[in-house]
Motif scaffolding. Structure first.
Motif, PDB file in Angstrom:
ATOM      1  N   UNK A   1       0.805  -1.220   0.000  1.00  5.52           N
ATOM      2  CA  UNK A   1       0.000   0.000   0.000  1.00  5.52           C
ATOM      3  C   UNK A   1       0.837   1.269   0.000  1.00  5.52           C
ATOM      4  N   UNK A   2       2.134   1.150   0.209  1.00  5.97           N
ATOM      5  CA  UNK A   2       2.992   2.326   0.100  1.00  5.97           C
ATOM      6  C   UNK A   2       3.371   2.598  -1.351  1.00  5.97           C
ATOM      7  N   UNK A   3       3.067   1.634  -2.252  1.00  4.30           N
ATOM      8  CA  UNK A   3       3.406   1.806  -3.668  1.00  4.30           C
ATOM      9  C   UNK A   3       2.421   0.989  -4.502  1.00  4.30           C
ATOM     10  N   UNK A   4       1.148   1.360  -4.481  1.00  3.28           N
ATOM     11  CA  UNK A   4       0.139   0.608  -5.220  1.00  3.28           C
ATOM     12  C   UNK A   4       0.328   0.807  -6.724  1.00  3.28           C
ATOM     13  N   UNK A   5       0.067  -0.240  -7.485  1.00  5.63           N
ATOM     14  CA  UNK A   5       0.303  -0.221  -8.932  1.00  5.63           C
ATOM     15  C   UNK A   5      -0.915  -0.766  -9.649  1.00  5.63           C
ATOM     16  N   UNK A   6      -1.501   0.041 -10.517  1.00 10.64           N
ATOM     17  CA  UNK A   6      -2.701  -0.367 -11.237  1.00 10.64           C
ATOM     18  C   UNK A   6      -2.462  -1.597 -12.095  1.00 10.64           C
ATOM     19  N   UNK A   7      -1.275  -1.693 -12.719  1.00 12.55           N
ATOM     20  CA  UNK A   7      -1.017  -2.829 -13.609  1.00 12.55           C
ATOM     21  C   UNK A   7      -1.112  -4.156 -12.858  1.00 12.55           C
ATOM     22  N   UNK A   8      -0.584  -4.175 -11.647  1.00 14.12           N
ATOM     23  CA  UNK A   8      -0.574  -5.409 -10.859  1.00 14.12           C
ATOM     24  C   UNK A   8      -1.983  -5.747 -10.379  1.00 14.12           C
ATOM     25  N   UNK A   9      -2.694  -4.746  -9.883  1.00 16.42           N
ATOM     26  CA  UNK A   9      -4.058  -4.972  -9.386  1.00 16.42           C
ATOM     27  C   UNK A   9      -4.973  -5.435 -10.521  1.00 16.42           C
ATOM     28  N   UNK A  10      -4.870  -4.775 -11.672  1.00 15.58           N
ATOM     29  CA  UNK A  10      -5.711  -5.152 -12.804  1.00 15.58           C
ATOM     30  C   UNK A  10      -5.428  -6.583 -13.252  1.00 15.58           C
ATOM     31  N   UNK A  11      -4.167  -6.975 -13.302  1.00 12.96           N
ATOM     32  CA  UNK A  11      -3.813  -8.341 -13.695  1.00 12.96           C
ATOM     33  C   UNK A  11      -4.500  -9.342 -12.768  1.00 12.96           C
ATOM     34  N   UNK A  12      -4.466  -9.088 -11.465  1.00 12.80           N
ATOM     35  CA  UNK A  12      -5.051 -10.019 -10.503  1.00 12.80           C
ATOM     36  C   UNK A  12      -6.570 -10.084 -10.630  1.00 12.80           C
ATOM     37  N   UNK A  13      -7.224  -8.939 -10.779  1.00 20.74           N
ATOM     38  CA  UNK A  13      -8.676  -8.935 -10.927  1.00 20.74           C
ATOM     39  C   UNK A  13      -9.086  -9.686 -12.202  1.00 20.74           C
ATOM     40  N   UNK A  14      -8.370  -9.449 -13.285  1.00 16.61           N
ATOM     41  CA  UNK A  14      -8.703 -10.150 -14.523  1.00 16.61           C
ATOM     42  C   UNK A  14      -8.485 -11.651 -14.384  1.00 16.61           C
ATOM     43  N   UNK A  15      -7.411 -12.044 -13.694  1.00 17.03           N
ATOM     44  CA  UNK A  15      -7.137 -13.470 -13.498  1.00 17.03           C
ATOM     45  C   UNK A  15      -8.254 -14.123 -12.702  1.00 17.03           C
TER      46      UNK A  15
ATOM     47  N   UNK B   1      -4.867   0.797   7.903  1.00 14.75           N
ATOM     48  CA  UNK B   1      -4.395   0.053   6.729  1.00 14.75           C
ATOM     49  C   UNK B   1      -5.573  -0.622   6.031  1.00 14.75           C
ATOM     50  N   UNK B   2      -6.505  -1.167   6.817  1.00 13.65           N
ATOM     51  CA  UNK B   2      -7.675  -1.820   6.230  1.00 13.65           C
ATOM     52  C   UNK B   2      -8.513  -0.828   5.431  1.00 13.65           C
ATOM     53  N   UNK B   3      -8.719   0.342   5.987  1.00 11.43           N
ATOM     54  CA  UNK B   3      -9.492   1.364   5.281  1.00 11.43           C
ATOM     55  C   UNK B   3      -8.768   1.826   4.019  1.00 11.43           C
ATOM     56  N   UNK B   4      -7.477   1.953   4.114  1.00 14.41           N
ATOM     57  CA  UNK B   4      -6.681   2.357   2.955  1.00 14.41           C
ATOM     58  C   UNK B   4      -6.793   1.308   1.857  1.00 14.41           C
ATOM     59  N   UNK B   5      -6.686   0.026   2.226  1.00 13.82           N
ATOM     60  CA  UNK B   5      -6.800  -1.047   1.242  1.00 13.82           C
ATOM     61  C   UNK B   5      -8.176  -1.028   0.584  1.00 13.82           C
ATOM     62  N   UNK B   6      -9.221  -0.843   1.367  1.00 20.87           N
ATOM     63  CA  UNK B   6     -10.579  -0.799   0.812  1.00 20.87           C
ATOM     64  C   UNK B   6     -10.737   0.355  -0.166  1.00 20.87           C
ATOM     65  N   UNK B   7     -10.140   1.493   0.154  1.00 22.19           N
ATOM     66  CA  UNK B   7     -10.232   2.644  -0.741  1.00 22.19           C
ATOM     67  C   UNK B   7      -9.506   2.386  -2.048  1.00 22.19           C
ATOM     68  N   UNK B   8      -8.337   1.754  -1.969  1.00 24.07           N
ATOM     69  CA  UNK B   8      -7.566   1.446  -3.182  1.00 24.07           C
ATOM     70  C   UNK B   8      -8.327   0.486  -4.085  1.00 24.07           C
ATOM     71  N   UNK B   9      -9.045  -0.467  -3.491  1.00 29.31           N
ATOM     72  CA  UNK B   9      -9.715  -1.507  -4.270  1.00 29.31           C
ATOM     73  C   UNK B   9     -11.112  -1.114  -4.748  1.00 29.31           C
ATOM     74  N   UNK B  10     -11.638  -0.014  -4.278  1.00 27.37           N
ATOM     75  CA  UNK B  10     -13.023   0.328  -4.621  1.00 27.37           C
ATOM     76  C   UNK B  10     -13.229   0.448  -6.126  1.00 27.37           C
ATOM     77  N   UNK B  11     -12.333   1.142  -6.812  1.00 25.56           N
ATOM     78  CA  UNK B  11     -12.455   1.300  -8.259  1.00 25.56           C
ATOM     79  C   UNK B  11     -12.475  -0.051  -8.947  1.00 25.56           C
ATOM     80  N   UNK B  12     -11.629  -0.982  -8.494  1.00 27.87           N
ATOM     81  CA  UNK B  12     -11.519  -2.285  -9.147  1.00 27.87           C
ATOM     82  C   UNK B  12     -12.705  -3.176  -8.805  1.00 27.87           C
ATOM     83  N   UNK B  13     -13.246  -3.032  -7.612  1.00 24.56           N
ATOM     84  CA  UNK B  13     -14.476  -3.754  -7.277  1.00 24.56           C
ATOM     85  C   UNK B  13     -15.615  -3.310  -8.196  1.00 24.56           C
ATOM     86  N   UNK B  14     -15.673  -2.012  -8.474  1.00 26.57           N
ATOM     87  CA  UNK B  14     -16.721  -1.498  -9.357  1.00 26.57           C
ATOM     88  C   UNK B  14     -16.545  -2.010 -10.788  1.00 26.57           C
TER      89      UNK B  14
END
Length: 300
Positions: free
Chosen positions: A168-182, A221-234
């Motif tokens: 969470x100190x260096x979130x990366x869209x490419x990595x998150x998107x790869x995991x959601x698509x997988x 940290x939990x709230x931060x993680x939820x905020x980072x993932x909200x766009x990808x959940x949508x």
């Protein structure tokens, strides 16, 4: 033109497991699969040299055996093969530049010693600019040509989580998107894991000293993680997501989380100094100790 999924094969059982995993992934992605075998070529060796002819013959046999195994297991995949010359690491890196995804076998030993990954796989993992998946034979759940040592089949992808390690100190869209698509392609649950550690007083700056006694650090940290993932959940509303925040060492947490996963996804920061390739300590630990297929996604 659709970029293919590329699998490097060398005749080993690990590379056959990787090729079959790649075949299933190519079908999921509706992409062609290209098998690549790299053999060393010497600039002073003529094409008619007996050693050169023998290497080409061996390459043809390796590719033919892999193709037969894949066609038996995944007949619907669109399959081609190719011989490439040069040192294996350099040749596979060139191939990766033309791929949507590169898949390699990871030779290893089971048990507490973890995986002993080959130098080629490590070299590609440290330098590839495209996503790479490392597969070991024992982890392959979809390889009827290669049963497990006890003869039993493992659980299929859809029965197991896809695990994403997030810093969470260096979130990366490419990595998150790869995991959601997988996870979406597999109709699997996505488990997103972040590990945090209490900062020492020595590591804190003058303005951070108040954080030492902060009682709600885990909740933040939990709230931060939820905020980072909200766009990808949508973007992926059909994908079930489980968020896990753990106090502890990131490498240990991820290895433990991946013990019952179909795929672990981690990121690798692309160095500004290409002459000094690195995969980072957490990814390094995953490469050596995780038994399931490991996706390493480069990011800037």
């Amino acid at each position: 033109m659709l970029l293919p999924v590329i699998a490097g094969v060398d005749g080993s059982t690990e590379s056959l497991a990787a090729a079959e995993w790649a075949a299933h992934e190519a079908v999921r992605r509706n992409r062609p699969l290209r098998l690549v075998h790299a053999w060393n070529w010497h600039p002073r060796r003529a094409d008619g040299d007996p050693a050169s002819a023998a290497q080409r013959h061996l390459a043809e046999r390796v590719l033919r055996d892999a193709e037969e195994c894949i066609r038996a297991a995944t007949p619907e995949v669109r399959l081609t093969d190719e011989q490439v010359e040069g040192p294996a690491t350099a040749a596979l890196l060139r191939a990766a530049d033309q791929a949507e995804l590169l898949v390699l076998g990871s030779r290893g030993l089971s048990g507490f010693t973890g995986l002993l990954v080959g130098s080629v796989a490590l070299g590609v993992a440290a330098k590839a600019t495209r996503p790479l998946v490392l597969v070991r034979r024992e982890a392959d759940a979809e390889a009827p040509c290669l049963p497990a040592d006890d003869g039993n089949r493992s659980a299929r992808d859809g029965d197991l989580d896809v695990v994403l390690g997030v810093d969470l100190t260096e979130t990366c869209d490419e990595v998150i998107e790869f995991a959601f698509q997988a996870a979406w392609r597999r109709q699997a649950r996505l488990r997103v894991v972040h590990a945090w550690q209490r900062p020492s007083a020595i590591a804190l700056g003058p303005g951070d000293i108040a954080l030492v006694n902060e009682p709600h650090r885990a909740e933040e940290w939990q709230q931060f993680l939820s905020a980072v993932l909200k766009l990808w959940r949508d973007k992926f509303p059909e994908t079930e997501v489980v968020e896990t925040v753990v106090e502890g060492k990131a490498s240990t947490t991820l290895v433990r989380a991946a013990s019952a996963a179909s795929l672990l996804v981690v990121g690798r920061h692309v160095s500004d100094r290409p002459t000094v390739p690195r995969i980072g300590p957490v990814t390094q630990a995953a490469v050596h100790h995780v038994a399931c297929p490991l996706a390493i996604v480069p990011h800037g």
